[in-house]
Write an enzyme that holds these catalytic residues in place. Structure first.
Site, PDB file in Angstrom:
ATOM      1  N   HIS A  21      21.236 -16.977 -27.132  1.00  0.00           N
ATOM      2  CA  HIS A  21      20.735 -18.297 -27.535  1.00  0.00           C
ATOM      3  C   HIS A  21      21.837 -19.353 -27.567  1.00  0.00           C
ATOM      4  CE1 HIS A  21      17.287 -15.919 -28.384  1.00  0.00           C
ATOM      5  NE2 HIS A  21      17.727 -15.456 -29.531  1.00  0.00           N
ATOM      6  N   GLY A  72      18.640  -9.609 -23.632  1.00  0.00           N
ATOM      7  CA  GLY A  72      18.630  -9.366 -25.074  1.00  0.00           C
ATOM      8  C   GLY A  72      17.756  -8.172 -25.396  1.00  0.00           C
ATOM      9  N   SER A  74      11.220  -4.623 -28.109  1.00  0.00           N
ATOM     10  CA  SER A  74      10.606  -5.555 -27.168  1.00  0.00           C
ATOM     11  C   SER A  74      10.344  -4.883 -25.824  1.00  0.00           C
ATOM     12  CB  SER A  74      11.509  -6.777 -26.993  1.00  0.00           C
ATOM     13  OG  SER A  74      10.890  -7.757 -26.192  1.00  0.00           O
ATOM     14  N   GLU A 119      13.184 -18.104 -24.747  1.00  0.00           N
ATOM     15  CA  GLU A 119      12.745 -18.056 -26.144  1.00  0.00           C
ATOM     16  C   GLU A 119      13.751 -18.764 -27.059  1.00  0.00           C
ATOM     17  OE1 GLU A 119      11.968 -14.329 -27.930  1.00  0.00           O
ATOM     18  OE2 GLU A 119      10.259 -13.829 -26.652  1.00  0.00           O
ATOM     19  N   ASP A 120      13.283 -19.081 -28.233  1.00  0.00           N
ATOM     20  CA  ASP A 120      14.126 -19.551 -29.340  1.00  0.00           C
ATOM     21  C   ASP A 120      14.925 -20.800 -28.994  1.00  0.00           C
ATOM     22  OD1 ASP A 120      13.086 -17.332 -30.537  1.00  0.00           O
ATOM     23  OD2 ASP A 120      14.910 -16.154 -30.486  1.00  0.00           O
ATOM     24  N   SER A 141      27.335  -9.355 -19.776  1.00  0.00           N
ATOM     25  CA  SER A 141      27.089 -10.686 -20.327  1.00  0.00           C
ATOM     26  C   SER A 141      26.079 -11.467 -19.500  1.00  0.00           C
ATOM     27  CB  SER A 141      28.402 -11.473 -20.390  1.00  0.00           C
ATOM     28  OG  SER A 141      28.162 -12.816 -20.732  1.00  0.00           O
ATOM     29  N   ASP A 151      22.154  -6.465 -22.180  1.00  0.00           N
ATOM     30  CA  ASP A 151      22.716  -6.870 -23.465  1.00  0.00           C
ATOM     31  C   ASP A 151      24.229  -6.682 -23.397  1.00  0.00           C
ATOM     32  OD1 ASP A 151      21.135  -7.197 -26.430  1.00  0.00           O
ATOM     33  OD2 ASP A 151      23.312  -6.923 -26.479  1.00  0.00           O
TER      34      ASP A 151
END
Length: 254
Positions: free
Chosen positions: A152, A83, A89, A177-178, A126, A107
């Site tokens: 995500h 990502g 980032s 994350e997330d 991907s 990404d």
């Protein structure tokens, strides 16, 4: 056609329902300032001082990262971030780890190829494609850190973990994350739903304890010998890859 239309309508309604929840948790500048740590670490300091490319993080992640990543700072660490977003980032990690680091981002959006400045690198593909992930690791070398901040989507997160955790160096970290999206239907989530990042974390705890399974060891996502500390905070997990010996107890003293 009617069934397809119904599925599309339901998906759109779920997205509309989840977005206000996400937006309601956005902080104002004053709120963000108030939530800074009393003694901020290097990454937190860099994040709030950022004037470069757009970087987007939940405030609670910053001290978490300062703690988890401190042992790797200033070393020739290899990091793979899933990502890229706007590239901020990657810049943040470069400033944090220093010039010796090898930092790759991946990404699915081709535009992200232009969001990295050398020596940072971006590859387009991907996170759910094992062959693509293996090609990137072959190019950059075995990573010390993998950070999944990608789609995500639950099935994508699991596909990335299954491919990349075995390729992670011993002593490395796998971070997701997330994880709050594990509860959101539009990301293949739901409360207590199987196959999400939260469910992966729970299963890794079982895998870690496979030495003690009375019905025989069952390791689903990783060998028990490779799972060290699993550190969980709100929406984020860090899995420490280690080389463990069989647990054993011992007595000393009288």
């Amino acid at each position: 056609m009617l069934d397809l239309a119904r599925r599309v309508t339901k998906k759109l309604l779920r997205k509309r329902a989840a977005r206000p929840l996400f937006d309601s948790l956005a902080l104002s500048p004053d709120e963000a300032e108030a939530r800074k740590s009393a003694d901020p670490g290097p990454l937190e300091t860099l994040f709030f001082a950022n004037q470069g490319k757009l970087a987007h993080k939940w405030i609670s992640y910053l001290p978490f990262y300062d703690e988890m990543l401190a042992p790797y700072r200033g070393k020739p660490v290899k990091m793979l971030e899933i990502g890229v977003f706007r590239g901020g980032s990657l810049e943040l990690w470069r400033s944090f780890f220093g010039p010796q680091a090898t930092i790759y981002g991946i990404d699915i959006n081709p535009e992200c190829a232009g969001f990295a400045d050398p020596p940072n690198q971006v590859r387009i593909g991907s996170q759910a494609d094992p062959e693509f992930l293996r090609r990137v690791v072959d190019e950059m070398g075995a990573p010390d850190i993998v950070l999944d901040d990608g789609s995500h989507v639950a099935s994508h997160q699991l596909a990335s973990f299954r491919t990349l955790f075995p390729l992670l160096k011993t002593g490395g970290l796998y971070i997701i994350e997330d994880m709050h999206t594990s509860y959101w239907p539009e990301h293949e989530g739901g409360y207590a739903r199987r196959g999400t990042a939260v469910d992966l974390t729970k299963t890794l705890i079982d895998d870690m304890h496979a030495w003690h399974h009375l019905v025989g060891p069952r390791e689903v996502f990783a060998p028990k010998e490779e799972i060290g500390r699993i550190t969980v905070e709100d929406s984020i997990v860090a899995v420490h890859k280690v080389a463990r010996l069989r647990p054993g107890h011992y007595k000393t003293g009288g």
